[in-house]
Enzyme design. Structure first.
Site, PDB file in Angstrom:
ATOM      1  N   GLU A 555      22.969  -1.911 -33.851  1.00 43.62           N
ATOM      2  CA  GLU A 555      22.438  -2.773 -32.798  1.00 43.62           C
ATOM      3  C   GLU A 555      23.016  -2.304 -31.465  1.00 43.62           C
ATOM      4  OE1 GLU A 555      23.267  -6.964 -33.167  1.00 43.62           O
ATOM      5  OE2 GLU A 555      22.315  -7.414 -31.233  1.00 43.62           O
ATOM      6  N   ASP A 672      16.583 -13.149 -33.635  1.00 49.06           N
ATOM      7  CA  ASP A 672      18.060 -13.049 -33.580  1.00 49.06           C
ATOM      8  C   ASP A 672      18.698 -14.441 -33.713  1.00 49.06           C
ATOM      9  OD1 ASP A 672      20.439 -11.776 -33.356  1.00 49.06           O
ATOM     10  OD2 ASP A 672      20.374 -11.488 -31.179  1.00 49.06           O
ATOM     11  N   GLU A 728      24.790 -12.078 -39.979  1.00 51.10           N
ATOM     12  CA  GLU A 728      25.627 -11.656 -38.839  1.00 51.10           C
ATOM     13  C   GLU A 728      27.047 -12.209 -38.957  1.00 51.10           C
ATOM     14  OE1 GLU A 728      23.197 -13.389 -35.647  1.00 51.10           O
ATOM     15  OE2 GLU A 728      22.997 -11.371 -34.874  1.00 51.10           O
TER      16      GLU A 728
END
Ligand SMILES: Nc1nc2c(ncn2[C@@H]2O[C@H](COP(=O)(O)OP(=O)(O)OP(=O)(O)O)[C@@H](O)[C@H]2O)c(=O)[nH]1
Length: 772
Positions: A555, A672, A728
């Site tokens: 990322e 996200d 994440e």
């Protein structure tokens, strides 16, 4: 009687006293002096009667009655005086005893006593609490009793010496004259003690206090002359100088003034409380003691020493005075302690913020001045941090001022928890705080970060959790820089804090002397004109496949170090860029750099690039994506556009169309931070994304079993919707194990690698995500 008339009154008293003194020398012969003396006594008595009657007409109730009573008493006294003068001056026979004069004279104490009690009652009002003696303590009560006893004892000695003693020794020729002889001292004693007690009981600034004081003065003056007169009679003095009659002139004069004085009702009645010492109240009990001392001195000089009764009562009075003085000393000590404590409290109030208990601006200024003075030699370094809460007004608007106050208090406690006990935390006002770190501080920026972290832990305000953000200005003075005052330092910290506000808030700006002004990313972006702004760059964080943890993607994350060396946080400069309307330019820059760097690195990895949800659907975004892919010949399937929902997607249907257009270009679209911010199942349902990234809050909570269950459900849901999932924020092996068990096949987090330049990443075994 108004203030303007005081000088006239004082002048009249002084002139009268002077006339008495001069007349006492009888330069014009004894007889004429006696005429003058008697005339003055009569005039003073009549003046009191006239004043009493005239002023009484203007009042009602007690105010009228006490004046009338005094006027009656003085009328009786004046009549007695007329009779006395007749016998003394006209008849020339001497005064028979008892006589009509005694009736007149003795009527005064009776009326005066009634007047005193009436006056005392006149002073009691419905709001009587405000009129009570300032502090009716046990000490005060004892002092009043002691004062009363001292006065009574002294007066007893005076009257005993003057008349009583003689009477008892010689006995009066008949019962009538005995009764009259004893009536004078006894009535004087009673009336003086009552007057003195009323004065002592009273408060300094009562509206009728002047009446009472003047009345008491007049009564004492009359009693003194009575006593002297009786004494001279008792020792068989052949003649009497008019001086001895001074009290018979001044007494009625004071009484006349007492009748004239009218209370000023417009004045705040307690306003004069701080007016200082009431000397009358202090001195009055000791006037009779002084008279006793003088009397005994005269007796001793004349060779007639005090008798046993006088000595006994005199010693008693001395002990009473001693006890009174001891009490005064004790009271003074108590008072001093209270004053000291009061001063301490005032000093604390003057230097502390009442809401938070922190140092206030004044104290902080003092400490900073001192620290600056000491810090001049570089052995005493200091760090100054200026903290201003972001958007505090919203807290007030939401929870009210009281809620805001609660939060300010709690913030103060958190700030205190972030520094050493030797450091100073102050509230400068509103939502502004300042921190002074004295002595060696290894990493000032770390302190600021600690403060930011502490404030981010939500505060409970009226049952709601409120996170707090703050903009901070940090100053580390350069010891080599001469003549830097505390004001300059505070100004610099303030300027740096405002620079942080302009940058987008929630940031710390370190003051650096530069001509470029505070960090300004939008300006830097504009200056770069499509190029890369100075200090701007990308770092990459690996995304790995589970369970073998092989990197499959990275990322791209933007970073900026301002020209003055401040590492400005991405949230801060992204917010500033968005605020300046330059979000599309930043997206284009990041896309371009990400594609360039991943291609240049020759790595067969997918690259994720963040784009703010507000730009979804903007033609500029699609153009940037196509242009970057084409420019670096990057296969479209190796680019993932992550929609970051810092603001909600404005139009879900339009957003879905935009996503489809991006997908038509061949790139994939991710949602996200799913589970945080504005993302919801509705969004998931509406937007045809290819992938979701589970927010760290869902994967690293404090309840592993619940987290696992939630994760499992979401992964199952995404499987059914044919969506890939990236977990994440994975930092530990346990968390990695948990999400693997939950069925998650890709993850990102410190466990697998921190954000770093591509060249610094260890990406062995990397394969493209599309191949997985
Ligand atoms: N509850 C409370 N509020 C206060 C007090 N003193 C000032 N304020 C409020 O604090 C707010 C401070 O506002 P500012 O610092 O100017 O603005 P802000 O909303 O924090 O916005 P930024 O500083 O630009 O992030 C104002 O709304 C003041 O009314 C106080 O003692 N108690």
């Amino acid at each position: 009687m108004t203030v303007r008339r005081y000088p006239v009154a004082i002048l009249l008293v002084v002139v009268t006293a002077a006339v008495i003194v001069v007349n006492g020398f009888a330069f014009w012969g004894d007889t004429f002096a006696l005429w003058i003396d008697d005339a003055m006594q009569l005039s003073a008595g009549v003046a009191a009667v006239v004043c009493g009657c005239l002023v009484a007409r203007r009042f009602r109730g007690h105010q009228r009655w006490w004046r009338l009573l005094i006027a009656f008493g003085m009328a009786g006294w004046s009549l007695g005086q007329c009779v006395w003068s007749w016998y003394q001056l006209v008849d020339g026979r001497g005064l028979p005893s008892p006589s009509l004069a005694d009736v007149g004279y003795l009527s005064f104490p009776v009326f005066a006593l009634a007047a005193l009690f009436t006056l005392a009652r006149a002073r009691i009002r419905p709001d009587r609490e405000r009129w009570q003696p300032a502090q009716w303590t046990a000490h005060f009560g004892i002092a009043v009793v002691l004062d009363g006893l001292v006065v009574t004892g002294s007066l007893f000695i005076l009257t005993w010496t003057a008349a009583l003693g003689q009477l008892v020794r010689a006995t009066a020729p008949d019962a009538g004259s005995w009764a009259v002889a004893i009536a004078y001292p006894l009535s004087d004693l009673v009336i003086v003690v009552v007057a003195v007690l009323l004065v002592v009981f009273d408060r300094v600034d009562r509206p009728y206090r002047k009446n009472l004081l003047l009345l008491a003065l007049g009564i004492v003056a009359l009693a003194c002359s009575d006593s002297v007169f009786a004494y001279l009679v008792s020792i068989g003095a052949e003649s009497m100088k008019p001086w001895a009659d001074a009290g018979f002139v001044l007494g009625p004069l004071f009484i006349a003034y007492a009748l004239l004085v009218t209370p000023n009702t417009r004045r705040r009645e307690d306003a004069g409380q701080a007016g200082g010492v009431d000397w009358w109240q202090l001195a009055l009990p000791y006037i009779p003691v002084t008279a006793v001392a003088l009397l005994i001195t005269v007796q001793l000089i004349g060779g007639a020493g005090p008798d046993g009764v006088e000595v006994f009562v005199g010693v008693l009075v001395v002990f009473l005075v001693l006890a009174r003085q001891l009490l005064s000393v004790l009271d003074n000590r108590l008072l001093l302690r209270r004053v000291y404590e009061g001063q301490q409290q005032l000093t604390h109030q003057a230097y502390h913020d009442p809401l938070t208990g922190l140092a206030n601006r004044a104290l902080f200024g003092d400490r900073l001045d001192l620290a600056v003075a000491e810090g001049a030699d570089a052995r005493h370094p200091l760090v100054l941090i200026f903290v201003d809460l972001d958007d505090f007004k919203e807290v007030n608007d939401r929870f009210g001022h009281a809620g805001g106050d609660l939060l300010l208090h709690a913030v103060a406690q958190r700030l205190l928890g972030c520094v050493r006990s030797t450091d100073t935390v102050a509230r400068l006002g509103g939502d502004e705080f300042a921190i002074l770190l004295e002595g060696e501080v290894d990493a000032p920026q770390a302190v600021a970060d600690r403060i930011r972290g502490a404030l981010r832990r939500p505060f409970a305000v009226h049952g709601t959790l409120v996170p707090v953000r703050a903009s901070m200005g940090l100053v580390v003075p350069d010891p080599a820089e001469p003549l830097v005052t505390s004001d300059v330092l505070l100004g610099r910290a303030d300027t740096s804090m405002y620079a942080g506000k302009r940058l987008g808030k929630d940031t710390t700006v370190v003051y650096r002397p530069s001509q470029d002004g505070p960090p300004d990313f939008p300006a830097a972006l504009r200056r770069a004109a499509g190029g890369v702004p100075e200090g701007f760059g990308l770092v990459f964080q690996p995304i790995v496949r589970l369970p073998d943890e092989t990197p499959v993607a990275v990322e791209a994350l933007a970073r900026w170090t301002a020209p003055d060396g401040t590492a400005v946080s991405p949230e801060t400069f992204v917010r500033a860029v968005e605020g300046a309307g330059l979000g599309a330019e930043l997206d284009a820059l990041v896309l371009d750099l990400a594609c360039r760097e991943i291609t240049a690195a020759g790595l067969d990895l997918t690259v994720h690039v963040n784009v703010c949800a507000s730009r979804l659907g903007a033609p500029a975004l699609e153009q940037s994506v196509s242009a970057s892919l084409a420019r670096y010949r990057l296969p479209a399937e190796r680019l993932v556009v992550e929609i970051t929902e810092t603001v909600p997607v404005p139009d879900l249907a339009a957003g879905a169309d935009a996503i489809r257009r991006l997908q038509a270009l061949g790139v994939r679209v991710a949602l996200d931070d799913f589970g945080a911010g504005y993302s919801s199942l509705t969004v998931l349902h509406a937007l045809p994304v290819d992938l979701i990234k589970l927010d760290r809050a869902l994967t690293t909570g404090v309840q592993p079993e619940r987290d696992a269950a939630l994760c499992r459900s979401l992964v199952g849901l995404c499987d059914d919707l044919d969506l890939a999932v990236v977990a994440e924020g994975i930092e530990t092996a346990e968390q990695a194990e948990l999400i693997t068990r939950a069925g998650c096949t890709t993850a990102q987090g410190y466990r697998f690698g921190r954000p770093a330049p591509l060249s610094a990443l260890t990406l062995s075994g990397a394969t493209p995500l599309s191949a997985s």
